[in-house]
Scaffold this motif. Structure first.
Motif, PDB file in Angstrom:
ATOM      1  N   ASN A  63      -7.088  36.335  13.434  1.00 19.56           N
ATOM      2  CA  ASN A  63      -7.890  37.341  12.725  1.00 19.56           C
ATOM      3  C   ASN A  63      -9.343  36.903  12.608  1.00 19.56           C
ATOM      4  O   ASN A  63     -10.262  37.698  12.839  1.00 19.56           O
ATOM      5  N   ASP A  64      -9.571  35.641  12.259  1.00 18.40           N
ATOM      6  CA  ASP A  64     -10.943  35.123  12.152  1.00 18.40           C
ATOM      7  C   ASP A  64     -11.659  35.163  13.497  1.00 18.40           C
ATOM      8  O   ASP A  64     -12.789  35.625  13.596  1.00 18.40           O
ATOM      9  N   SER A  66     -10.878  36.907  16.251  1.00 20.41           N
ATOM     10  CA  SER A  66     -11.020  38.244  16.840  1.00 20.41           C
ATOM     11  C   SER A  66     -12.108  39.061  16.155  1.00 20.41           C
ATOM     12  O   SER A  66     -12.641  39.999  16.747  1.00 20.41           O
ATOM     13  N   ALA A  67     -12.468  38.689  14.936  1.00 23.32           N
ATOM     14  CA  ALA A  67     -13.583  39.361  14.270  1.00 23.32           C
ATOM     15  C   ALA A  67     -14.889  39.106  15.012  1.00 23.32           C
ATOM     16  O   ALA A  67     -15.834  39.887  14.918  1.00 23.32           O
ATOM     17  N   GLU A  68     -14.930  38.010  15.778  1.00 23.33           N
ATOM     18  CA  GLU A  68     -16.128  37.642  16.539  1.00 23.33           C
ATOM     19  C   GLU A  68     -16.067  38.140  17.981  1.00 23.33           C
ATOM     20  O   GLU A  68     -17.060  38.077  18.696  1.00 23.33           O
TER      21      GLU A  68
END
Length: 190
Positions: A63-64, A66-68
């Motif tokens: 999640n962290d 893929s936010a980027e």
């Protein structure tokens, strides 16, 4: 117009070690320090893994990252089982992954698999929703070559037998493992 920055869109590479983590001479540790977009997913307990705990840690890391942008996974041994379990439990998120390199997948269903590893059997067998490359050794003590090949087929993965290289770890003497890096780069480029 300024030239495009090719590294600006490079996918994050999440390094997923297996049981006991990867030591300093393991190809995963060497990639972790040499690849600019790589980061190791650190599990709370490397010695007595519990699937639920490992899944939560991986899910948070994905999640962290893929936010980027895009994400590629580089898993070894029990880390491969973790990826497959995560994908089966998070199909929508899994469909957004760019790909996964699954190296020396451990056969968690073997009768002699360590009993202090909790919840990784049975291994999901469904097709993975992202491009996957499975790499196995013909003399891996933790997975028969035929088992790795059958799992790869079930997952819809490309399969590579690299010959007798044990568990494809530091003891295999692969160092930085250029061929593995090339497979990883092909996943990142697609």
């Amino acid at each position: 117009m300024p030239p495009a920055n090719p590294t600006a869109t490079a996918p994050a590479i999440l390094i997923l070690p297996g049981l006991f983590d990867s030591d300093d001479d393991h190809w995963q540790s060497l990639w972790d320090t040499s690849l600019p977009h790589a980061r190791r997913v650190v599990q709370r307990d490397w010695m007595e893994p519990r699937r639920a705990d490992w899944l939560a840690t991986l899910d948070a890391a994905i999640n962290d990252a893929s936010a980027e942008g895009a994400v590629v996974l580089a898993a070894h041994s029990l880390g491969c089982a973790l990826v497959v379990h995560w994908a089966s439990q998070h199909p929508a998120a899994a469909a957004r992954l760019k790909g996964a390199l699954l190296v020396a997948p451990a056969d968690v269903e073997r009768a002699d698999f360590p009993d202090f590893v909790h919840g990784f059997a049975p291994m999901p067998r469904g097709r993975l929703p992202f491009r996957t490359i499975v790499v196995a050794s013909s003399d891996d003590p933790w997975c028969e070559l035929s088992t790795a090949q059958a799992r790869a087929a079930g997952w819809g993965a490309e399969f590579h037998d690299i010959g007798p290289h044990g568990h494809i770890n530091a003891a295999s003497g692969l160092g930085d493992w250029p061929q593995g890096k090339a497979w990883l780069a092909s996943l990142a480029a697609d």
